[in-house]
Scaffold this motif. Structure first.
Motif, PDB file in Angstrom:
ATOM      1  N   VAL A 195      12.541-124.103  21.202  1.00 32.27           N
ATOM      2  CA  VAL A 195      11.324-124.551  20.524  1.00 32.27           C
ATOM      3  C   VAL A 195      11.359-126.055  20.291  1.00 32.27           C
ATOM      4  N   LEU A 196      12.502-126.551  19.836  1.00 30.35           N
ATOM      5  CA  LEU A 196      12.606-127.964  19.471  1.00 30.35           C
ATOM      6  C   LEU A 196      12.715-128.875  20.682  1.00 30.35           C
ATOM      7  N   GLU A 197      13.365-128.396  21.756  1.00 27.11           N
ATOM      8  CA  GLU A 197      13.670-129.272  22.891  1.00 27.11           C
ATOM      9  C   GLU A 197      13.078-128.800  24.222  1.00 27.11           C
ATOM     10  N   GLY A 198      12.753-127.525  24.323  1.00 25.12           N
ATOM     11  CA  GLY A 198      12.375-126.984  25.632  1.00 25.12           C
ATOM     12  C   GLY A 198      10.922-126.640  25.812  1.00 25.12           C
ATOM     13  N   GLY A 199      10.073-126.993  24.843  1.00 23.05           N
ATOM     14  CA  GLY A 199       8.641-126.765  25.009  1.00 23.05           C
ATOM     15  C   GLY A 199       8.177-125.353  24.711  1.00 23.05           C
ATOM     16  N   LEU A 200       9.074-124.460  24.257  1.00 20.51           N
ATOM     17  CA  LEU A 200       8.672-123.101  23.904  1.00 20.51           C
ATOM     18  C   LEU A 200       7.854-123.142  22.621  1.00 20.51           C
ATOM     19  N   ARG A 201       6.707-122.497  22.627  1.00 20.33           N
ATOM     20  CA  ARG A 201       5.816-122.529  21.470  1.00 20.33           C
ATOM     21  C   ARG A 201       5.710-121.126  20.875  1.00 20.33           C
ATOM     22  N   PRO A 202       6.049-120.967  19.615  1.00 18.85           N
ATOM     23  CA  PRO A 202       6.001-119.637  19.004  1.00 18.85           C
ATOM     24  C   PRO A 202       4.570-119.139  18.857  1.00 18.85           C
ATOM     25  N   VAL A 203       4.405-117.847  19.112  1.00 20.78           N
ATOM     26  CA  VAL A 203       3.137-117.176  18.823  1.00 20.78           C
ATOM     27  C   VAL A 203       3.266-116.436  17.497  1.00 20.78           C
ATOM     28  N   CYS A 204       4.285-115.565  17.411  1.00 15.41           N
ATOM     29  CA  CYS A 204       4.514-114.819  16.186  1.00 15.41           C
ATOM     30  C   CYS A 204       5.962-114.350  16.165  1.00 15.41           C
ATOM     31  N   VAL A 205       6.395-113.843  15.026  1.00 16.62           N
ATOM     32  CA  VAL A 205       7.722-113.253  14.906  1.00 16.62           C
ATOM     33  C   VAL A 205       7.616-111.986  14.076  1.00 16.62           C
ATOM     34  N   SER A 206       8.458-111.012  14.410  1.00 16.30           N
ATOM     35  CA  SER A 206       8.664-109.839  13.570  1.00 16.30           C
ATOM     36  C   SER A 206      10.054-109.969  12.947  1.00 16.30           C
ATOM     37  N   SER A 207      10.518-108.932  12.306  1.00 13.57           N
ATOM     38  CA  SER A 207      11.859-108.982  11.726  1.00 13.57           C
ATOM     39  C   SER A 207      12.942-109.049  12.795  1.00 13.57           C
ATOM     40  N   HIS A 208      12.622-108.612  14.029  1.00 15.36           N
ATOM     41  CA  HIS A 208      13.652-108.487  15.049  1.00 15.36           C
ATOM     42  C   HIS A 208      13.380-109.272  16.328  1.00 15.36           C
ATOM     43  N   LYS A 209      12.132-109.638  16.581  1.00 19.63           N
ATOM     44  CA  LYS A 209      11.814-110.278  17.854  1.00 19.63           C
ATOM     45  C   LYS A 209      10.930-111.513  17.666  1.00 19.63           C
ATOM     46  N   PHE A 210      11.141-112.477  18.572  1.00 25.55           N
ATOM     47  CA  PHE A 210      10.374-113.722  18.626  1.00 25.55           C
ATOM     48  C   PHE A 210       9.451-113.636  19.840  1.00 25.55           C
ATOM     49  N   TYR A 211       8.163-113.945  19.652  1.00 27.92           N
ATOM     50  CA  TYR A 211       7.170-113.904  20.732  1.00 27.92           C
ATOM     51  C   TYR A 211       6.658-115.327  20.959  1.00 27.92           C
ATOM     52  N   GLY A 212       6.787-115.815  22.184  1.00 28.09           N
ATOM     53  CA  GLY A 212       6.393-117.197  22.438  1.00 28.09           C
ATOM     54  C   GLY A 212       5.813-117.397  23.823  1.00 28.09           C
ATOM     55  N   THR A 213       5.373-118.625  24.078  1.00 27.82           N
ATOM     56  CA  THR A 213       4.784-118.977  25.358  1.00 27.82           C
ATOM     57  C   THR A 213       5.024-120.454  25.618  1.00 27.82           C
ATOM     58  N   TRP A 214       5.016-120.834  26.885  1.00 26.01           N
ATOM     59  CA  TRP A 214       5.034-122.249  27.244  1.00 26.01           C
ATOM     60  C   TRP A 214       3.612-122.738  27.510  1.00 26.01           C
TER      61      TRP A 214
END
Length: 303
Positions: A195-214
């Motif tokens: 997220v900080l260095e690679g351009g990954l942009r968070p969409v949402c998070v649950s307690s167990h999984k991270f959902y993102g997109t470039w």
């Protein structure tokens, strides 16, 4: 060594002694209600938007998430699953081999195949190898949805996220498992570094999984927030993390989506003393058409 479904062992048969799950819940593994809802929402929305592309899973365990993902495969798409399964010699290093022996010693490819074929007619394309081979096995820009749930070691997760970025199309979604568990600090580090260095942009998070997109996360976020708010029984909260908008989602009390149905599902049970509707209708028709003598004989036989 890389083994695919077409060149490896034949798929399991009904006589091999492997257990066949009768319901989705009987497939071994962990898949919590919030993530069932989120997987269904993202994959269904891609279908509704006519967003075509392949599916990829890195790390499959016994096939629970693969069974779910396979239900959203559209015509002309390919689903690839990459996992070491029961081949410790394929582990890329000692640390990964130790992780396999400690956490996944019961994992076998045959069990995965038996579980998957309980719900689907055909196996996905299986790559039995370290996830490091994914860049050579899956074409750049070919995927719309990638689930990363393989090694928890930082170096491997870092490589898996890089591979996900390459194989996803510009609007594709990546899901990272165990991004915040206390026993997986390597996943947390690799996730937020992306997220900080690679351009990954968070969409949402649950307690167990991270959902993102470039790609652009905002259309996904706005549509997801609106739909889950309308459904009700969902906990939703906006946050700003390192300048990125992020939606926190909890949906443990919300209704689960429709789940894949096993071909080994038990037959619906009948209330004692009651007859299945079709059978009862057939018997009434027989009573109307058969001679009285034969009807009385059939009734005596049933008693």
């Amino acid at each position: 060594m890389t083994t695919t479904a077409t060149s490896g062992q034949a798929p399991p048969t009904e006589t091999d002694g492997l257990p066949r799950p009768g319901t989705f819940d009987e497939v071994p593994g962990w898949f919590y209600r919030t993530d069932l809802i989120l997987f269904d929402w993202f994959l269904s929305r891609q279908r509704d938007l006519r967003h075509h592309g392949d599916l990829l899973e890195m790390g499959a365990y016994m096939g629970k998430s693969a069974v779910l993902m396979g239900a959203y495969l559209q015509a002309g798409e390919r689903f690839t699953v990459c996992d070491l399964f029961d081949d410790p010699e394929a582990a890329p290093d000692e640390a990964n081999e130790r992780e396999m022996q400690r956490s996944y010693s019961t994992l076998t490819r045959r069990a995965f195949e038996a579980n998957y074929l309980s719900f689907h007619d055909e196996l996905p394309r299986i790559v039995q190898a370290p996830t490091a081979v994914v860049p050579g096995e899956v074409a750049d820009g070919s995927c719309r949805f990638v689930h990363v749930d393989a090694s928890h070691l930082y170096a491997h997760v870092h490589g898996d996220i890089a591979a996900a970025r390459d194989v996803l199309d510009p609007e594709g979604i990546v899901v990272l498992d165990d991004y915040r568990s206390d026993h997986t600090p390597g996943v947390a580090c690799a996730t937020w570094q992306a997220v900080l260095e690679g351009g990954l942009r968070p969409v949402c998070v649950s307690s167990h999984k991270f959902y993102g997109t470039w790609g652009d996360p905002r259309p996904w976020q706005d549509a997801l927030h609106a739909e889950l708010k309308e459904r009700g029984k969902c906990w939703l909260q906006w946050q700003q993390v390192a300048g990125q908008r992020l939606l926190l989602v909890g949906a443990r009390k919300a209704a689960a989506p429709s789940l894949p149905v096993s071909r080994h599902a038990p037959a619906p049970s009948l209330v004692p003393g009651r007859t299945a509707p079709r059978a009862a209708a057939a018997r009434r028709l027989a009573a109307d058409l058969l001679p009285p003598l034969m009807t009385r004989a059939l009734r005596r036989a049933r008693r």
